[in-house]
Design a protein around this motif. Structure first.
Motif, mmCIF file in Angstrom:
data_model
loop_
_atom_site.group_PDB
_atom_site.id
_atom_site.type_symbol
_atom_site.label_atom_id
_atom_site.label_comp_id
_atom_site.label_asym_id
_atom_site.label_seq_id
_atom_site.Cartn_x
_atom_site.Cartn_y
_atom_site.Cartn_z
ATOM 1 N N PHE A 9 0.864 -1.189 0.000
ATOM 2 C CA PHE A 9 0.000 0.000 0.000
ATOM 3 C C PHE A 9 0.893 1.229 0.000
ATOM 4 O O PHE A 9 2.014 1.171 0.483
ATOM 5 N N PHE A 11 1.096 5.711 0.604
ATOM 6 C CA PHE A 11 0.553 7.037 0.836
ATOM 7 C C PHE A 11 1.490 7.972 0.100
ATOM 8 O O PHE A 11 2.713 7.873 0.241
ATOM 9 N N THR A 30 -4.929 4.206 4.896
ATOM 10 C CA THR A 30 -3.991 3.314 4.194
ATOM 11 C C THR A 30 -3.328 2.362 5.186
ATOM 12 O O THR A 30 -3.242 1.157 4.943
ATOM 13 N N THR A 217 -4.823 3.352 -2.173
ATOM 14 C CA THR A 217 -5.876 3.903 -1.319
ATOM 15 C C THR A 217 -5.719 5.414 -1.345
ATOM 16 O O THR A 217 -4.636 5.931 -1.058
#
Ligand code: GLU
Length: 285
Positions: A9, A11, A30, A217
């Protein structure tokens, strides 16, 4: 479809101002999903806009996220260190004849448009420079007229009729639902800007692939941009991550929080004695 062994994942803030509660929500969202799926949380600094991004804001991103209790593997990918990767990706698209040079100014695009707007509310490019002759293009390129490179969307859609986005809700079942992208709404998007040898769309797609991102995300403000991202992934033969777009936080004026409106920064909340636990409880995350 093969399942990647590790879920990753990310950010990916832009350091053009201080982070606010909206960023905290996105980062924690996230992290929450990464934890639920036993995945890794990766940080990326999206600073291709070298005129607006500043080193002190990069330092503030690290400080704010650490304060919130996040951690991430080093080295952090900093987009402005990787312009060569984006240039190479654009060159591949150019060599397939999918990009064309555009010399129009913003005012010219507005004036020539037929009133159609893209999902961001900007005029859809009417394709003026798509019709320039090869000689006309060469002449302008040689004369050093500022150039941006656009994707020939009609040509792309002629060859591939349907693009699907895997959209999921963050729950441990990790079930994604396919939805149909509508990239035609964007028209001939800019892939390489005049002021920087890339664009948000190109860098984000290249980096998600280089970093092996399996789950993207981010906020609903980028929901429609995903249509462009799946097209670019297809054209460059890159794997498509699963997407999850969360709701946006709004301020007391019911407008989404934004750095440009000076929404209260995490740094200023911290200076007031607010704790990360207070932030989590306010954000209910
Ligand atoms: N850098 C973008 C922003 O700060 C986010 C990009 C993305 O998550 O795809 O809005």
């Amino acid at each position: 479809m093969s399942v990647p062994s590790q879920r990753i994942f990310r950010f990916a803030p832009s350091p053009n101002g201080l982070l606010h509660l909206g960023h905290a929500y996105s980062a924690l969202y996230t992290q929450r999903w990464a934890k639920a799926l036993e995945g890794a949380f990766v940080l990326r600094i999206e600073d291709i806009d070298t005129a607006r991004c500043r080193p002190e804001f990069v330092a503030a991103v690290f400080e704010d996220l650490q304060w919130l209790g996040l951690d991430w593997p080093e080295p952090v990918r900093i987009q402005s260190h990787h312009f060569d990767d984006y240039r190479a990706a654009a060159d591949r698209l150019k060599s397939k004849g999918l990009l064309y040079p555009c010399f129009c100014s913003r005012a010219e695009v507005r004036a020539a448009g037929d009133g159609r707007t893209d999902p961001d509310g900007a005029p859809v490019y009417p394709g003026t420079c798509r019709h320039l002759s090869a000689a006309g293009r060469q002449e302008k390129l040689r004369a050093g007229v500022p150039v941006q490179w656009r994707l020939d969307m009609a040509q792309v859609l002629e060859e591939e009729k349907e693009f699907l986005i895997q959209e999921a809700m963050p729950d441990p079942s990790n079930t994604a639902v396919a939805r149909r992208a509508e990239p035609e709404r964007w028209g001939d998007v800019v892939i390489m800007r005049k002021d920087t040898p890339t664009s948000y769309h190109l860098s984000v797609v290249v980096d998600d692939a280089i970093q092996g991102i399996t789950h993207v995300t981010r906020g609903m403000d980028l929901y429609d941009a995903t249509d462009i991202h799946v097209v670019l992934q297809h054209l460059m033969g890159l794997p498509a991550p699963i997407y999850s777009h969360h709701h946006l936080l709004v301020g007391s004026d019911a407008e989404k929080l934004s750095k440009s409106k000076g929404s209260e920064s995490l740094a200023s909340l911290r200076a007031l004695g607010i704790t990360p636990a207070d932030i989590r409880s306010q954000l209910e995350i």
